[in-house]
Design an enzyme around this catalytic site. Structure first.
Site, PDB file in Angstrom:
ATOM      1  N   THR A 232      52.630  -5.602  -6.817  1.00 53.84           N
ATOM      2  CA  THR A 232      52.191  -6.108  -5.515  1.00 53.84           C
ATOM      3  C   THR A 232      52.495  -5.063  -4.438  1.00 53.84           C
ATOM      4  O   THR A 232      52.565  -5.379  -3.261  1.00 53.84           O
ATOM      5  CB  THR A 232      52.888  -7.436  -5.157  1.00 53.84           C
ATOM      6  OG1 THR A 232      54.308  -7.270  -5.284  1.00 53.84           O
ATOM      7  CG2 THR A 232      52.426  -8.557  -6.075  1.00 53.84           C
ATOM      8  N   ARG A 234      51.611  -0.722  -4.283  1.00 57.05           N
ATOM      9  CA  ARG A 234      50.469   0.157  -4.052  1.00 57.05           C
ATOM     10  C   ARG A 234      49.830   0.552  -5.379  1.00 57.05           C
ATOM     11  O   ARG A 234      50.506   0.843  -6.351  1.00 57.05           O
ATOM     12  CB  ARG A 234      50.904   1.417  -3.295  1.00 57.05           C
ATOM     13  CG  ARG A 234      51.218   1.180  -1.822  1.00 57.05           C
ATOM     14  CD  ARG A 234      49.952   0.822  -1.050  1.00 57.05           C
ATOM     15  NE  ARG A 234      50.175   0.683   0.382  1.00 57.05           N
ATOM     16  CZ  ARG A 234      50.400  -0.474   0.991  1.00 57.05           C
ATOM     17  NH1 ARG A 234      50.504  -1.599   0.288  1.00 57.05           N
ATOM     18  NH2 ARG A 234      50.552  -0.519   2.303  1.00 57.05           N
ATOM     19  N   GLU A 263      40.512   1.062  -3.303  1.00 57.67           N
ATOM     20  CA  GLU A 263      40.245  -0.236  -2.686  1.00 57.67           C
ATOM     21  C   GLU A 263      39.223  -0.057  -1.568  1.00 57.67           C
ATOM     22  O   GLU A 263      39.252   0.946  -0.863  1.00 57.67           O
ATOM     23  CB  GLU A 263      41.546  -0.838  -2.134  1.00 57.67           C
ATOM     24  CG  GLU A 263      42.551  -1.155  -3.229  1.00 57.67           C
ATOM     25  CD  GLU A 263      43.835  -1.795  -2.704  1.00 57.67           C
ATOM     26  OE1 GLU A 263      43.955  -1.974  -1.473  1.00 57.67           O
ATOM     27  OE2 GLU A 263      44.709  -2.118  -3.518  1.00 57.67           O
ATOM     28  N   HIS A 282      44.533  -7.527  -3.283  1.00 58.08           N
ATOM     29  CA  HIS A 282      45.533  -7.017  -2.340  1.00 58.08           C
ATOM     30  C   HIS A 282      45.792  -8.024  -1.224  1.00 58.08           C
ATOM     31  O   HIS A 282      45.758  -7.677  -0.032  1.00 58.08           O
ATOM     32  CB  HIS A 282      45.109  -5.659  -1.762  1.00 58.08           C
ATOM     33  CG  HIS A 282      46.288  -4.818  -1.340  1.00 58.08           C
ATOM     34  ND1 HIS A 282      46.273  -3.450  -1.361  1.00 58.08           N
ATOM     35  CD2 HIS A 282      47.534  -5.160  -0.895  1.00 58.08           C
ATOM     36  CE1 HIS A 282      47.442  -2.982  -0.940  1.00 58.08           C
ATOM     37  NE2 HIS A 282      48.220  -4.010  -0.663  1.00 58.08           N
ATOM     38  N   GLY A 284      48.608 -10.190  -1.373  1.00 61.02           N
ATOM     39  CA  GLY A 284      49.981 -10.680  -1.485  1.00 61.02           C
ATOM     40  C   GLY A 284      50.606 -10.966  -0.138  1.00 61.02           C
ATOM     41  O   GLY A 284      51.361 -11.923   0.016  1.00 61.02           O
TER      42      GLY A 284
END
Length: 313
Positions: A232, A234, A263, A282, A284
């Site tokens: 969670t 990079r 991303e 992404h 979180g």
């Protein structure tokens, strides 16, 4: 701030929490598009000469910094500053700040959502049920009590993850070269020891040039067979090709991934075909509470730097 003129703060996104806007009420806020490019930011910086930039989406390069000689601080709407050229900022006397800990509760909770989903095969069982199967006689979940959790990074997020592990009866190992002391029940170890002894490995460190692809074929080989890997942090911390090989071979039981090398995650992507990988975009740290905390944290960091410089000046 006296007079009609207000110094400008650019926000790399389309909005900011009202509480953060209120903190910056003496400044003019200029918002970008939802996905600003470097050229977009350069154009806005040249036009508005901001004293500060709040980074929500995209990054801030040296070229963006040079477009506004008035720029004094770059403030991250969150904790990861890898999208900001910190070296270029330092050379130009521009402060770089992060809203440390603002999204820690949200990210720690999502970490546990992924660990649990991997250990209990929540996604796979749901899919099988929808297809008409009843796998009670063949399925065995992994019980986490007594299993060892290895945390790579022991900051605000890692410490919250460790607290939940303690409640579940899991021994915790942590690797963090900057940690001065461990929490009760947590043992600080080197990376090789963490890989070799952990049943669950969870990443909670920033991405740097030194640790890019720290999870690779060699580090995966040092892990126990059947380890769960969760990220969670990079995406660049993991060599995705090596990860996919370890998932397909069964070396890893499962992986829970909230960040990726590129991303947004662009389909088709090899991970889409890996059944024992659980994927999220992404998010979180994306909760209503974290949105407010990250915004207000970023805003306060701007005021702290600008006020300090004003006093020093």
């Amino acid at each position: 701030m006296s007079g009609a003129h207000k110094d400008v703060v650019i926000v790399t996104g389309i909005d900011l929490a009202p509480a953060a806007v209120d903190i910056l009420r003496d400044y003019q806020l200029v918002y970008t598009s939802a996905k600003p490019t470097e050229d977009d930011l350069i154009k806005l910086a040249q036009q508005h000469q901001p004293v500060a930039i709040i980074v929500r989406y995209g990054g801030v390069s040296a070229r963006v910094m040079d477009a506004s000689p008035a720029l004094r601080v770059i403030s991250k709407h969150g904790t990861g500053i890898d999208t900001i050229d910190s070296q270029a900022a330092q050379q130009r006397g521009i402060a770089v700040k992060a809203a440390v800990g603002a999204n820690a509760p949200a990210v720690a909770e999502h970490t546990w959502a992924l660990i649990m989903a991997c250990a209990k095969n929540v996604v796979g069982l749901d899919r099988r049920m929808r297809e008409g199967h009843w796998d009670k006689s063949t399925h065995k979940s992994l019980e986490l009590q007594g299993r060892t959790l290895g945390l790579v990074g022991f900051g605000a997020i890692g410490r919250r993850v460790a607290a939940v592990a303690a409640a579940l009866g899991m021994p915790v190992l942590a690797y963090d070269p900057y940690a001065k002391e461990a929490a009760p029940g947590v043992q600080l170890v080197d990376l090789d020891t963490l890989y070799a002894r952990s049943d669950v490995v969870s990443l909670h460190c920033p991405l740097t040039a030194e640790n890019k692809h720290m999870i690779n074929a060699q580090s995966l080989a040092r892990m126990k067979d059947g380890t769960i890997l969760v990220n969670t942090a990079r995406g660049g911390l993991i060599d995705e090709a090596a990860l996919i090989a370890a998932l397909n071979s069964g070396k890893l039981r499962a992986a829970g991934l909230d960040s990726f090398e590129k991303e947004p995650f662009a389909a088709p992507h090899p991970l889409q075909d890996v059944g024992n990988a659980i994927l999220s975009p992404h998010i979180g740290g994306v909760t209503a509470d974290a949105y407010i905390a990250m915004g207000t944290g970023a805003a306060r960091n701007i005021l702290a730097v600008l006020n300090e410089q004003a006093i020093a000046g």
